[in-house]
Design an enzyme around this catalytic site. Sequence first.
Site, PDB file in Angstrom:
ATOM      1  N   GLY A  23       0.792  -1.157  -0.033  1.00  0.00           N
ATOM      2  CA  GLY A  23      -0.052  -0.057  -0.144  1.00  0.00           C
ATOM      3  C   GLY A  23       0.739   1.399   0.075  1.00  0.00           C
ATOM      4  N   ILE A  30       0.430   5.959   4.701  1.00  0.00           N
ATOM      5  CA  ILE A  30       0.405   5.514   6.014  1.00  0.00           C
ATOM      6  C   ILE A  30       1.660   4.211   5.767  1.00  0.00           C
ATOM      7  CG2 ILE A  30      -0.762   4.126   7.818  1.00  0.00           C
ATOM      8  CD1 ILE A  30      -2.905   6.192   7.411  1.00  0.00           C
ATOM      9  N   VAL A  75      -5.032  -6.356  -5.550  1.00  0.00           N
ATOM     10  CA  VAL A  75      -5.763  -7.490  -4.595  1.00  0.00           C
ATOM     11  C   VAL A  75      -6.956  -8.060  -5.091  1.00  0.00           C
ATOM     12  CG1 VAL A  75      -4.625  -6.336  -2.736  1.00  0.00           C
ATOM     13  CG2 VAL A  75      -7.092  -5.618  -3.270  1.00  0.00           C
ATOM     14  N   TYR A 166     -18.224   9.142   4.751  1.00  0.00           N
ATOM     15  CA  TYR A 166     -17.310   8.079   4.680  1.00  0.00           C
ATOM     16  C   TYR A 166     -18.203   6.884   4.370  1.00  0.00           C
ATOM     17  CZ  TYR A 166     -13.183   5.358   6.240  1.00  0.00           C
ATOM     18  OH  TYR A 166     -12.042   4.476   6.432  1.00  0.00           O
ATOM     19  N   LYS A 173     -14.969  -1.057   6.489  1.00  0.00           N
ATOM     20  CA  LYS A 173     -13.988  -1.088   7.698  1.00  0.00           C
ATOM     21  C   LYS A 173     -14.591  -1.714   8.735  1.00  0.00           C
ATOM     22  CE  LYS A 173     -10.525   1.446   6.026  1.00  0.00           C
ATOM     23  NZ  LYS A 173      -9.415   0.769   5.419  1.00  0.00           N
ATOM     24  N   ARG A 203      -3.649  13.401   5.961  1.00  0.00           N
ATOM     25  CA  ARG A 203      -3.749  14.013   4.632  1.00  0.00           C
ATOM     26  C   ARG A 203      -2.964  12.999   3.450  1.00  0.00           C
ATOM     27  NH1 ARG A 203      -4.838  19.145   3.802  1.00  0.00           N
ATOM     28  NH2 ARG A 203      -4.728  19.585   5.806  1.00  0.00           N
ATOM     29  N   THR A 204      -3.730  12.050   3.048  1.00  0.00           N
ATOM     30  CA  THR A 204      -2.981  11.233   2.005  1.00  0.00           C
ATOM     31  C   THR A 204      -3.860  11.218   0.740  1.00  0.00           C
ATOM     32  OG1 THR A 204      -4.604   9.221   2.883  1.00  0.00           O
ATOM     33  CG2 THR A 204      -2.429   9.449   4.103  1.00  0.00           C
ATOM     34  N   LEU A 205      -3.709  10.492  -0.155  1.00  0.00           N
ATOM     35  CA  LEU A 205      -4.312  10.191  -1.481  1.00  0.00           C
ATOM     36  C   LEU A 205      -5.640   9.739  -1.379  1.00  0.00           C
ATOM     37  CD1 LEU A 205      -2.931  10.960  -4.342  1.00  0.00           C
ATOM     38  CD2 LEU A 205      -2.564   8.165  -4.721  1.00  0.00           C
TER      39      LEU A 205
HETATM   40  P1  NAD Z   1      -3.040   5.624   0.099  1.00  0.00           P
HETATM   41  O1  NAD Z   1      -3.873   6.229  -0.700  1.00  0.00           O
HETATM   42  O2  NAD Z   1      -1.630   6.395   0.096  1.00  0.00           O
HETATM   43  O3  NAD Z   1      -2.778   4.207   0.403  1.00  0.00           O
HETATM   44  C1  NAD Z   1      -4.045   3.434  -0.304  1.00  0.00           C
HETATM   45  C2  NAD Z   1      -3.311   2.195  -1.209  1.00  0.00           C
HETATM   46  O4  NAD Z   1      -4.135   1.376  -1.435  1.00  0.00           O
HETATM   47  C3  NAD Z   1      -2.543   2.891  -2.291  1.00  0.00           C
HETATM   48  O5  NAD Z   1      -1.161   2.459  -2.117  1.00  0.00           O
HETATM   49  C4  NAD Z   1      -3.308   2.069  -3.248  1.00  0.00           C
HETATM   50  O6  NAD Z   1      -2.329   2.132  -4.434  1.00  0.00           O
HETATM   51  C5  NAD Z   1      -3.803   0.994  -2.648  1.00  0.00           C
HETATM   52  N1  NAD Z   1      -4.726   0.241  -3.433  1.00  0.00           N
HETATM   53  C6  NAD Z   1      -6.016   0.568  -3.506  1.00  0.00           C
HETATM   54  N2  NAD Z   1      -6.724  -0.096  -4.561  1.00  0.00           N
HETATM   55  C7  NAD Z   1      -5.970  -1.364  -4.516  1.00  0.00           C
HETATM   56  C8  NAD Z   1      -5.855  -2.574  -5.275  1.00  0.00           C
HETATM   57  N3  NAD Z   1      -6.953  -3.284  -5.882  1.00  0.00           N
HETATM   58  N4  NAD Z   1      -4.736  -3.348  -4.962  1.00  0.00           N
HETATM   59  C9  NAD Z   1      -3.591  -2.922  -4.435  1.00  0.00           C
HETATM   60  N5  NAD Z   1      -3.536  -2.038  -3.844  1.00  0.00           N
HETATM   61  C10 NAD Z   1      -4.561  -1.017  -3.895  1.00  0.00           C
HETATM   62  O7  NAD Z   1      -3.648   6.285   1.528  1.00  0.00           O
HETATM   63  P2  NAD Z   1      -3.633   5.715   3.086  1.00  0.00           P
HETATM   64  O8  NAD Z   1      -4.357   7.053   3.894  1.00  0.00           O
HETATM   65  O9  NAD Z   1      -2.209   5.807   3.443  1.00  0.00           O
HETATM   66  O10 NAD Z   1      -4.464   4.534   3.184  1.00  0.00           O
HETATM   67  C11 NAD Z   1      -3.871   3.462   3.863  1.00  0.00           C
HETATM   68  C12 NAD Z   1      -4.955   2.655   4.729  1.00  0.00           C
HETATM   69  O11 NAD Z   1      -4.999   3.567   5.719  1.00  0.00           O
HETATM   70  C13 NAD Z   1      -6.207   2.501   4.160  1.00  0.00           C
HETATM   71  O12 NAD Z   1      -6.694   1.035   4.569  1.00  0.00           O
HETATM   72  C14 NAD Z   1      -7.069   3.580   4.510  1.00  0.00           C
HETATM   73  O13 NAD Z   1      -8.456   3.194   4.544  1.00  0.00           O
HETATM   74  C15 NAD Z   1      -6.413   3.504   6.006  1.00  0.00           C
HETATM   75  N6  NAD Z   1      -6.605   4.757   6.911  1.00  0.00           N
HETATM   76  C16 NAD Z   1      -6.648   5.966   6.224  1.00  0.00           C
HETATM   77  C17 NAD Z   1      -6.638   7.246   7.222  1.00  0.00           C
HETATM   78  C18 NAD Z   1      -6.330   8.514   6.568  1.00  0.00           C
HETATM   79  O14 NAD Z   1      -7.041   9.524   6.975  1.00  0.00           O
HETATM   80  N7  NAD Z   1      -5.688   8.734   5.308  1.00  0.00           N
HETATM   81  C19 NAD Z   1      -6.868   7.142   8.362  1.00  0.00           C
HETATM   82  C20 NAD Z   1      -7.336   5.973   9.103  1.00  0.00           C
HETATM   83  C21 NAD Z   1      -7.146   4.700   7.880  1.00  0.00           C
END
Ligand code: NAD
Length: 273
Positions: A23, A30, A75, A166, A173, A203-205
């Site tokens: 990821g 993250i 995935v 959300y 989730k 703050r992420t994608l």
């Molecule tokens: P991110 O966009 O950097 O990471 C999400 C990742 O999922 C990316 O690398 C993307 O390529 C990957 N992904 C999406 N579809 C996919 C697929 N079909 N196959 C393989 N990989 C796939 O954003 P992030 O915020 O770092 O998210 C990482 C995790 O943290 C996620 O589960 C997100 O829900 C969770 N999260 C994020 C936050 C937030 O506020 N950013 C808070 C809590 C939890």
Amino acid sequence: MAEDAWTMPKGELMRGKKGLVMGVANSNSIAWGIASQLAAQGAEMAFTYLGESLERRVRPLAESIGVKTLIPADVTDDASMDAAFAEIEKTFGTIDFVVHSVAFADKNELKGSFVENTTREGFLLAMNISAFSFVDVARRAAKLMPNGGSMITMTYLGSERVIPNYNTMGVAKAALEAATRYIARDLGPKGIRVNAISAGAMRTLSLAGISGGRSMISSGRALSAMKEDTSMEGVAGCALWLASDLGFSTTGEVIHVDAGFHMMGMSADEAEG
Ligand code: NAD
């Protein structure tokens, strides 16, 4: 997070441990914060990333922390997951940890009315990528963990409480968190611990795909006990604890790292007296 925005405590907590981080999309991910922290403690890692187009961003990051094994993996695609895990087995033989930091829902699912805007297709896609994928990864990774290990996934409070916009992702989730407990039960006798980190908004994608995502950060900060944003240091530190032997005996948990946002029932600013 800039690549050098925080100084990771260096040490040996992960020395001799090998694992998979899924990821990393860019330096705000993250997964990247966690991988950097694990590397600073001596972990050896492989990264999987989604699609060739991301390689340009992910490769320099990986190389900067000594990660040599980079594997494209979607995935939702069994053939690509088969190939990725074959490559991981060929490279490492056995592994000690997995970080699953993968989620997706269509933008149209992440706004307005949940009951009006949720489609069958969008719901199933979010469930497939954001919840089922952890079950699939856990089954595959457990075969490479004969000596036990640690699996970590990422979740958010929208699973437990209603967070505007959300929507479908909150339901996915909730499934992910329940799956974490069932996987933990099944793999517990093999010495494999399985936990979820519930991070505050960052703050992420992924956050950018949620309508009003920025207000999730500002509201989270305003409501939190600490009146702070969730830090990458805190999330990565929690992952280090869970991935290392410091985390012995903790399994099936959803651990909140959100500056105390999850436990508040009312904003202190709104209270009288
Ligand atoms: P991110 O966009 O950097 O990471 C999400 C990742 O999922 C990316 O690398 C993307 O390529 C990957 N992904 C999406 N579809 C996919 C697929 N079909 N196959 C393989 N990989 C796939 O954003 P992030 O915020 O770092 O998210 C990482 C995790 O943290 C996620 O589960 C997100 O829900 C969770 N999260 C994020 C936050 C937030 O506020 N950013 C808070 C809590 C939890």
